[in-house]
Design a protein around this motif. Structure first.
Motif, PDB file in Angstrom:
ATOM      1  N   ARG A  20       1.210  -1.359  -0.292  1.00 29.88           N
ATOM      2  CA  ARG A  20      -0.140  -0.049  -0.059  1.00 29.88           C
ATOM      3  C   ARG A  20       1.065   1.222   0.142  1.00 29.88           C
ATOM      4  O   ARG A  20       1.130   1.686   0.535  1.00 29.88           O
ATOM      5  CB  ARG A  20      -1.323  -0.225   1.583  1.00 29.88           C
ATOM      6  N   ARG A 172       0.347   5.108  10.776  1.00 29.74           N
ATOM      7  CA  ARG A 172      -0.658   4.568  11.989  1.00 29.74           C
ATOM      8  C   ARG A 172      -2.003   5.463  11.861  1.00 29.74           C
ATOM      9  O   ARG A 172      -2.802   4.930  12.421  1.00 29.74           O
ATOM     10  CB  ARG A 172       0.222   4.592  13.479  1.00 29.74           C
ATOM     11  N   GLU A 175      -4.148   4.177   8.758  1.00 26.43           N
ATOM     12  CA  GLU A 175      -4.575   2.661   9.160  1.00 26.43           C
ATOM     13  C   GLU A 175      -6.186   2.556  10.324  1.00 26.43           C
ATOM     14  O   GLU A 175      -6.382   2.191   9.677  1.00 26.43           O
ATOM     15  CB  GLU A 175      -3.510   1.645   8.944  1.00 26.43           C
ATOM     16  N   HIS A 178      -8.792   4.462   8.278  1.00 26.17           N
ATOM     17  CA  HIS A 178      -9.590   3.396   7.414  1.00 26.17           C
ATOM     18  C   HIS A 178     -10.372   2.203   7.951  1.00 26.17           C
ATOM     19  O   HIS A 178     -11.072   1.683   7.798  1.00 26.17           O
ATOM     20  CB  HIS A 178      -8.574   2.617   6.238  1.00 26.17           C
TER      21      HIS A 178
END
Length: 192
Positions: A20, A172, A175, A178
């Motif tokens: 990613r 961090r 993510e 998400h």
């Protein structure tokens, strides 16, 4: 026994769809120690940054390849002669500039919102300074400033370690955002 080369393992990770990339890059200021730039290449490649900006000189290609674990093949290097040249590029591309620096205007990394910065700019660049002189004043005047609190006796990390921590925290937060979005979507689907 492992027979595949490092490059082969990296390529397999890319082709399997496990990689990613994020709208974050790193900028280095003419490091005195070539290893620091090689470590930044590793940081960029490991945390999903495709671009590394360098103000000043670049070490020999073979030196970077060897010390970066061949990850220099996976990071685009952009070189600038001066801080002004880098800032011109940032303005033209509307890239947000975030400087890792210890000063009175800097915000604590624990309270800095990287998601908000990405939403405002679309792409952000974390600038880490020269080992001796830090981030140039011209860049500091045209960037948001962030510091990493250090409760121990020391007060200043190695520049590549600073980039590692900054990139880790930015990724961090991305993510986590998400995951929260995915949880809200799943909850909405199952409750409808």
């Amino acid at each position: 026994m492992r027979t595949e080369t490092r490059r082969g393992r990296y390529d397999d990770k890319i082709t399997s769809g496990m990689v990613r990339n994020f709208p974050i890059s790193i900028c280095a200021i003419n490091f005195q120690c070539d290893e620091n730039l090689a470590y930044l290449i590793r940081t960029a490649a490991c945390f999903g940054s495709e671009n590394l900006h360098v103000i000043g000189s670049l070490p020999d290609y073979e030196e970077l390849r060897r010390k970066s674990g061949t990850l220099n093949h996976y990071v685009n290097m952009h070189q600038y002669s001066t801080p002004s040249q880098f800032l011109d590029y940032a303005r033209q591309t509307r890239m947000g500039v975030l400087s890792a620096e210890l000063n009175d205007e800097a915000k604590n990394i624990h309270s800095y919102d990287f998601i908000n910065a990405i939403n405002r700019y679309g792409h952000i660049c974390i600038v880490v300074g020269n080992e001796t002189t830090g981030v140039p004043a011209e860049i500091l005047a045209n960037s948001e400033k962030i510091y990493i609190p250090m409760p121990g006796a020391g007060f200043c990390l190695n520049t590549s370690q600073t980039a590692n921590i900054m990139m880790y925290e930015a990724v961090r937060q991305i993510e986590r955002c998400h995951m929260q979005q995915a949880e809200r979507f799943t909850t909405a689907v199952f409750h409808d």
